[in-house]
Design a protein around this motif. Sequence first.
Motif, PDB file in Angstrom:
ATOM      1  N   ALA A  58      39.563  38.775  35.270  1.00  0.00           N
ATOM      2  CA  ALA A  58      38.004  38.880  36.240  1.00  0.00           C
ATOM      3  C   ALA A  58      37.811  37.319  36.928  1.00  0.00           C
ATOM      4  O   ALA A  58      36.989  37.258  37.571  1.00  0.00           O
ATOM      5  N   ARG A  59      38.191  36.183  35.938  1.00  0.00           N
ATOM      6  CA  ARG A  59      37.375  34.881  36.681  1.00  0.00           C
ATOM      7  C   ARG A  59      37.830  34.578  37.917  1.00  0.00           C
ATOM      8  O   ARG A  59      37.933  34.168  38.438  1.00  0.00           O
ATOM      9  N   LEU A  60      39.601  35.301  37.765  1.00  0.00           N
ATOM     10  CA  LEU A  60      40.515  34.586  38.883  1.00  0.00           C
ATOM     11  C   LEU A  60      40.089  35.422  40.104  1.00  0.00           C
ATOM     12  O   LEU A  60      39.317  34.672  41.004  1.00  0.00           O
ATOM     13  N   ASN A  61      38.898  37.029  39.644  1.00  0.00           N
ATOM     14  CA  ASN A  61      38.917  37.871  40.789  1.00  0.00           C
ATOM     15  C   ASN A  61      37.886  37.384  41.264  1.00  0.00           C
ATOM     16  O   ASN A  61      37.424  37.145  42.459  1.00  0.00           O
ATOM     17  N   ASP A  62      36.944  36.929  40.259  1.00  0.00           N
ATOM     18  CA  ASP A  62      35.550  36.508  41.229  1.00  0.00           C
ATOM     19  C   ASP A  62      36.171  35.559  41.822  1.00  0.00           C
ATOM     20  O   ASP A  62      34.988  35.060  43.057  1.00  0.00           O
ATOM     21  N   ALA A  63      36.520  34.624  41.450  1.00  0.00           N
ATOM     22  CA  ALA A  63      36.831  33.464  42.508  1.00  0.00           C
ATOM     23  C   ALA A  63      37.425  32.887  43.777  1.00  0.00           C
ATOM     24  O   ALA A  63      36.655  32.846  44.485  1.00  0.00           O
ATOM     25  N   LYS A  64      38.086  34.512  43.260  1.00  0.00           N
ATOM     26  CA  LYS A  64      39.232  34.590  44.722  1.00  0.00           C
ATOM     27  C   LYS A  64      38.358  34.956  45.729  1.00  0.00           C
ATOM     28  O   LYS A  64      38.194  35.398  46.877  1.00  0.00           O
ATOM     29  N   ALA A  65      37.290  36.293  45.280  1.00  0.00           N
ATOM     30  CA  ALA A  65      36.107  36.957  46.056  1.00  0.00           C
ATOM     31  C   ALA A  65      35.060  36.081  46.645  1.00  0.00           C
ATOM     32  O   ALA A  65      34.772  36.016  47.808  1.00  0.00           O
ATOM     33  N   SER A  66      34.909  35.130  45.670  1.00  0.00           N
ATOM     34  CA  SER A  66      34.057  33.898  46.539  1.00  0.00           C
ATOM     35  C   SER A  66      34.477  33.290  47.819  1.00  0.00           C
ATOM     36  O   SER A  66      33.421  32.654  48.674  1.00  0.00           O
ATOM     37  N   LEU A  67      35.609  32.827  47.749  1.00  0.00           N
ATOM     38  CA  LEU A  67      36.282  31.973  48.453  1.00  0.00           C
ATOM     39  C   LEU A  67      36.879  32.896  49.808  1.00  0.00           C
ATOM     40  O   LEU A  67      36.168  32.317  50.947  1.00  0.00           O
ATOM     41  N   ALA A  68      36.612  34.097  49.327  1.00  0.00           N
ATOM     42  CA  ALA A  68      36.732  34.474  50.303  1.00  0.00           C
ATOM     43  C   ALA A  68      36.149  35.123  51.393  1.00  0.00           C
ATOM     44  O   ALA A  68      36.073  35.575  52.405  1.00  0.00           O
ATOM     45  N   GLU A  69      34.701  35.167  50.476  1.00  0.00           N
ATOM     46  CA  GLU A  69      33.816  34.964  51.714  1.00  0.00           C
ATOM     47  C   GLU A  69      33.251  34.056  52.057  1.00  0.00           C
ATOM     48  O   GLU A  69      32.830  34.424  53.607  1.00  0.00           O
ATOM     49  N   GLN A  70      33.629  33.008  52.563  1.00  0.00           N
ATOM     50  CA  GLN A  70      33.700  31.613  53.205  1.00  0.00           C
ATOM     51  C   GLN A  70      34.746  31.359  54.131  1.00  0.00           C
ATOM     52  O   GLN A  70      34.821  30.377  54.837  1.00  0.00           O
ATOM     53  N   GLY A  71      35.936  32.946  54.336  1.00  0.00           N
ATOM     54  CA  GLY A  71      36.783  32.590  55.019  1.00  0.00           C
ATOM     55  C   GLY A  71      38.385  31.735  54.395  1.00  0.00           C
ATOM     56  O   GLY A  71      39.242  30.993  55.277  1.00  0.00           O
TER      57      GLY A  71
END
Length: 255
Positions: A76-89
């Motif tokens: 869950a922590r891994l996916n949250d970090a990936k998703a946050s970065l993906a939102e910033q391109g």
Amino acid sequence: MRKTLLALVGCLFAHVAAAQSPITWPDLIDPTAQLYEDPFRDLSFEQLEKLRVVAKAEQTLEDGVSATETRDEIEARLNDAKASLAEQGIDAPNLLSQRWVVAERRKKAAEAGNAALDGELVVLAGYAIPAPPADDGTPVAYLVPERGMCSHTPPPKPNQMVRVLLKGDWRPATMHEPVQVRGRLSLSDTTHDIQVVDGLVPMRAAYEMEATGTLTKQDLQDTADSRQENAWAAAIVERLRASGQLPQNKNGDSN
């Protein structure tokens, strides 16, 4: 005859000065090694922290989950970090796959010396650190760009350190003694452990210099004192000449 001799001496000093070019510490850095692609350079602190979260979580999942955390929590922590970065391109997996390549580029940038200075006669000012003699008995000192390096702070990067082989009479009397050194510079990657204030320190230098001369703080002070004395004497001569008390030679110059 005297004027001719002075002219010859002046030409000699001009030739020596031209043959030994003053350089600064940034000149020692290989400029070509500084030009490389670094996708991490423009990331913010928060973005870099999220990348660390991704890298650590992936490593933990690969090595095995500890008893203090469940696999679901780490994922869950891994996916949250990936998703946050993906939102910033930012593509976290792609960036992380480049980190070792970028690390190697950074290492080269910090260590590579400037090939254009290899074999050149130069003049460089810095702070001298006493060191044990070379295997053949030649006295050695290390020249660094800032006071305190290698003792109370870590050593500088290899391309910001010069191992100096001292050929004259001067030796550093104290740690970090200010000095200007002239001599022939060569690219020579060496590492020697030497005892300094905080214990043994690995001194890795990208350069070695065969010193042909040094100029210390005391030398500069002596030169300044000499100039002051000469200026004072010249002023006395000028006053005597103006008052007519100083005889003139045949060329109109004072004796």
